[in-house]
Design a protein around this motif. Structure first.
Motif, short mmCIF file in Angstrom:
data_model
loop_
_atom_site.label_atom_id
_atom_site.label_comp_id
_atom_site.label_asym_id
_atom_site.label_seq_id
_atom_site.Cartn_x
_atom_site.Cartn_y
_atom_site.Cartn_z
N ASP A 161 0.82 -1.21 0.00
CA ASP A 161 0.00 0.00 0.00
C ASP A 161 0.85 1.26 0.00
O ASP A 161 1.87 1.34 0.69
CB ASP A 161 -0.92 0.03 1.22
N ARG A 162 0.40 2.24 -0.76
CA ARG A 162 0.93 3.61 -0.67
C ARG A 162 -0.19 4.47 -0.12
O ARG A 162 -1.12 4.84 -0.84
CB ARG A 162 1.39 4.13 -2.03
N ARG A 163 -0.13 4.76 1.16
CA ARG A 163 -1.20 5.52 1.81
C ARG A 163 -1.19 6.94 1.27
O ARG A 163 -0.16 7.62 1.29
CB ARG A 163 -1.00 5.50 3.32
N ALA A 179 -11.09 7.58 -11.06
CA ALA A 179 -10.05 7.00 -11.91
C ALA A 179 -9.13 6.09 -11.10
O ALA A 179 -8.73 5.01 -11.57
CB ALA A 179 -9.23 8.10 -12.59
N LEU A 180 -8.80 6.49 -9.88
CA LEU A 180 -7.95 5.66 -9.04
C LEU A 180 -8.68 4.38 -8.60
O LEU A 180 -8.09 3.30 -8.57
CB LEU A 180 -7.49 6.44 -7.81
N ASP A 181 -9.96 4.51 -8.27
CA ASP A 181 -10.74 3.35 -7.84
C ASP A 181 -10.92 2.34 -8.97
O ASP A 181 -11.07 1.13 -8.73
CB ASP A 181 -12.12 3.78 -7.34
N VAL A 188 -2.13 2.21 -4.66
CA VAL A 188 -2.55 3.45 -4.00
C VAL A 188 -3.78 3.19 -3.15
O VAL A 188 -4.78 2.63 -3.62
CB VAL A 188 -2.84 4.55 -5.05
N ARG A 189 -3.71 3.58 -1.88
CA ARG A 189 -4.84 3.45 -0.96
C ARG A 189 -5.18 4.83 -0.41
O ARG A 189 -4.47 5.36 0.43
CB ARG A 189 -4.49 2.49 0.19
N VAL A 190 -6.24 5.41 -0.93
CA VAL A 190 -6.64 6.75 -0.51
C VAL A 190 -7.20 6.69 0.91
O VAL A 190 -8.10 5.89 1.20
CB VAL A 190 -7.66 7.35 -1.47
N ILE A 191 -6.67 7.55 1.78
CA ILE A 191 -7.10 7.60 3.18
C ILE A 191 -8.23 8.61 3.36
O ILE A 191 -9.17 8.38 4.11
CB ILE A 191 -5.92 7.96 4.09
#
Length: 492
Positions: A161-163, A179-181, A188-191
């Protein structure tokens, strides 16, 4: 922003920041390891098969060596250029393995064509070549299946993961988040989202992700949550807002990107970096990342352990001198700021009288300081008091051999804390602090009682961070004994 009392975050932001985080691994390092493993497999299998099939020694002659090494390198380079070592390719569906097989087959055919053109048919065994091609094909496919399983498992467990935090709201942020999802193979893990605008312009949830606070909250949150990446969704035309935020964030050990997902400005593709297929513009990078972290860790542990062994007699003699000179413990422990402003405890030989030791460095040592013992004056002048910090390097890992010197919690110059008088002071904490550093060998060691002294030290520290390399570390380490012997005017 001064560390110490923690900023007031929202309850949700506090809860997220306090969550334990598993150790993660760099996708770039994993890709490089896979490439090296495939290269080694192709070379070793070719050499061993030749030795066994032809009943010869392990050392191949020139035609075989050229064919084996050339084919293996060409295969790996081709796979790299086709992005088959990207994380998405490594974890991709099984049919994607056909492309790896196609590359190996194409290289084999090209090798046969070259052998025919240069009339090497009589020097290369056809049976060996067919066998090597088959073993290579089976081996590459098997390795890819194993890697695919391992990478998928690591992604599920969050080990890659890249938080990430998103800065900005509105349609631009929602579009980026969608787009990320959509990239199931992304690490990439959006916090959450940070935005200064009110609820009408930036609701509490953006694209299904919570708004965690304003940009004033972001610096503290990034440190406490150990984020890896911050992405701005602000338009490039919002120069003032971007620059204002960058002034706050550039002191952090985090990658900063500017989203180009909906930008009307069209640059050459090579201008962008990509998060999966999402284009971004690189603003700042962590100074030491990916393989650099590995090299720095190995350098510290291996060289540090060797120095610890070599210097043990000197350390024992120093410890005895400290003990005989005055009452009290041999070692002195002090809390200082380390990587990412984390508080660490460093070891030193005690150089002051035990009842006058200053644990917080509220008063820096000065020339002829009455608190310093007779032995203390010698070991401070020669920096022998710093040698126990090798324990921090080798056993605790919270110091490096080379890096910005860690300052004590209340260290000050002209009765003002360093971070109050130096803009961007905490940028020196983007890497681990060190026992010695660029500032120390250039003469900026010892007392930092004036604004000029601390400014010069910080300037040299930032130069080191921006220009770091293993060879730079080696140079600084080699130059340290000379600097200790010749640049002693500020060491008390």
């Amino acid at each position: 922003m001064r560390p110490g009392p923690k900023a007031s975050l929202s309850a949700l932001a506090e809860e997220i920041a306090s969550r334990p985080r598993a150790r993660t691994y760099s996708a770039n390092v994993i890709s490089s390891v896979v490439a090296a493993a495939e290269l080694m497999f192709l070379v070793v299998s070719g050499v061993l098969l030749r030795a066994g099939y032809l009943q010869t020694g392990l050392l191949p002659d020139v035609p075989y060596a050229a064919l084996i090494v050339g084919s293996a390198l060409t295969t790996v380079v081709a796979l790299q250029s086709l992005q088959f070592y990207e994380l998405g390719a490594l974890r991709g569906p099984i049919p994607a393995l056909v492309r790896v097989a196609a590359v190996w087959s194409a290289v084999a055919l090209a090798a046969l064509a070259i052998a025919f053109i240069f009339k090497l048919g009589n020097e290369i065994s056809r049976g060996w070549f067919v066998g090597w091609y088959g073993i290579g094909l089976l081996g590459l496919m098997s390795m890819r299946l194993i890697v695919r399983t391992a990478v998928r498992s690591m992604l599920r467990e969050g080990l890659l993961d890249r938080r990430t935090a998103i800065v900005g709201g509105g349609p631009a942020a929602e579009s980026l988040l969608r787009a990320l999802d959509a990239q199931s193979d992304s690490e990439v893990r959006v916090i959450g989202v940070f935005d200064d605008r009110d609820e009408q312009r930036s609701p509490e949830s953006v694209g299904g992700y919570p708004k965690l606070g304003t940009t004033d909250d972001l610096v503290d949150f990034v440190r406490r949550a150990n984020l890896d990446l911050v992405i701005f969704t602000l338009p490039i035309t919002a120069e003032d807002r971007i620059l204002s935020m960058l002034r706050k964030l550039w002191v952090l050990p985090v990658d900063i990107r500017l989203s180009a997902h909906q930008s009307k400005l069209r640059l050459r593709p090579r201008t962008y970096s990509y998060i999966g297929s999402v284009p971004v513009l690189a603003v700042t990078d962590r100074p030491i990342a990916d393989w650099d972290v590995v090299f720095k860790w190995l350098f510290d542990r291996v060289v540090g352990a060797c120095l610890l062994v070599l210097l043990t007699p000197l350390m024992l003699a120093t410890a005895l001198a400290v003990k005989l000179d005055s009452k009290g413990p041999v070692f002195f422990r002090q809390r200082r700021y380390g990587f990412n402003n984390e508080l660490i405890e460093v070891f030193k030989f005690r150089s002051m009288y035990a009842d006058q030791a200053d644990l917080t460095a509220s008063k820096l040592a000065t020339r002829d300081d009455p608190r310093v013992t007779r032995v203390g004056r010698i070991i401070r002048k020669t920096s022998l008091d710093e040698l126990p910090q090798l324990f921090n390097v080798v056993f605790k890992g919270n110091l490096s051999l080379v890096g910005p010197r860690p300052h004590a919690v209340n260290a000050s110059a002209e009765n003002r804390r360093y971070d109050d008088i130096i803009d961007g002071y905490f940028a020196r904490h983007r890497v681990k602090p060190g026992i010695t550093g660029w500032a120390q060998i250039k003469g900026w060691r010892g007392e930092t009682d004036t604004l000029e002294k601390i400014q010069k030290r910080v300037e040299h520290d930032l130069y080191y961070i921006e220009n770091w390399s293993v060879f730079f570390d080696l140079y600084i380490l080699a130059a340290t004994p000379i600097a200790l012997a010749t640049k002693t005017e500020n060491a008390y």
